[in-house]
Design a protein around this motif. Structure first.
Motif, PDB file in Angstrom:
ATOM      1  N   HIS A 267       3.557  -5.601   0.252  1.00  0.00           N
ATOM      2  CA  HIS A 267       3.279  -5.041   1.583  1.00  0.00           C
ATOM      3  C   HIS A 267       1.880  -4.440   1.629  1.00  0.00           C
ATOM      4  CE1 HIS A 267       3.512  -2.039   4.883  1.00  0.00           C
ATOM      5  NE2 HIS A 267       3.986  -3.125   5.496  1.00  0.00           N
TER       6      HIS A 267
ATOM      7  N   THR B 129      -1.014  -5.665   4.113  1.00  0.00           N
ATOM      8  CA  THR B 129      -1.666  -4.694   4.993  1.00  0.00           C
ATOM      9  C   THR B 129      -3.183  -4.716   4.787  1.00  0.00           C
ATOM     10  OG1 THR B 129       0.299  -3.295   4.975  1.00  0.00           O
ATOM     11  CG2 THR B 129      -1.762  -2.256   5.632  1.00  0.00           C
TER      12      THR B 129
ATOM     13  N   GLN C 125      -0.321  -8.060  10.809  1.00  0.00           N
ATOM     14  CA  GLN C 125       0.349  -8.597   9.628  1.00  0.00           C
ATOM     15  C   GLN C 125       1.000  -9.942   9.961  1.00  0.00           C
ATOM     16  OE1 GLN C 125       2.978  -5.505   8.238  1.00  0.00           O
ATOM     17  NE2 GLN C 125       1.303  -4.311   7.377  1.00  0.00           N
TER      18      GLN C 125
END
Length: 133
Positions: free
Chosen positions: A24, A28, A38
């Motif tokens: 993640h 990001t 995203q």
């Protein structure tokens, strides 16, 4: 954030997935680096990995439109010059011939630049994907 999906291309399928904290964070960071969402970043990565052509971002589209308009103006001017030659309103001149050769070189150079830019963008995306993979 700029939308980089063509108007004709409708987003009809929703996918849900789980990511690790590290994945993640990478997503990001990539999205932020490319000034996109995203979701847009995931679509770009999928297109690159699967060999689909990349959808240009807003800045690339603006550059292509400006180049296209410049080429259109050059074409109009060339058409007027050739028409004048055929109608006898202008006579063949060395300067006109040299000008046409110069325009031809410029257009060829623009074409090569556009091709090279597309190749570099795809190569960069593939390398980034390989690093993140």
């Amino acid at each position: 954030m700029p939308k980089d999906v063509c108007d004709e291309e409708k987003l009809r399928v929703m996918v849900s997935l789980r990511l690790t904290q590290a994945e993640h964070a990478s997503l990001t960071a990539l999205a932020h680096e490319h000034q996109t969402s995203q979701s847009q970043m995931l679509r770009r990565l999928i297109r690159t990995a699967s060999g689909l052509p990349d959808v240009p971002d807003a800045q690339a589209i603006q550059t292509l439109k400006a180049s296209g308009e410049e080429l259109r103006r050059i074409g109009v001017n060339l058409n007027q010059a050739v028409r004048a030659l055929h109608e006898g309103r202008a006579h063949f001149q060395k300067e006109l011939s040299e000008g046409l050769l110069l325009v031809s070189r410029i257009v060829s150079g623009m074409q090569q630049t556009l091709k090279q830019s597309a190749r570099l963008a795809q190569q960069s995306a593939r390398q980034r994907l390989a690093r993140e993979g």
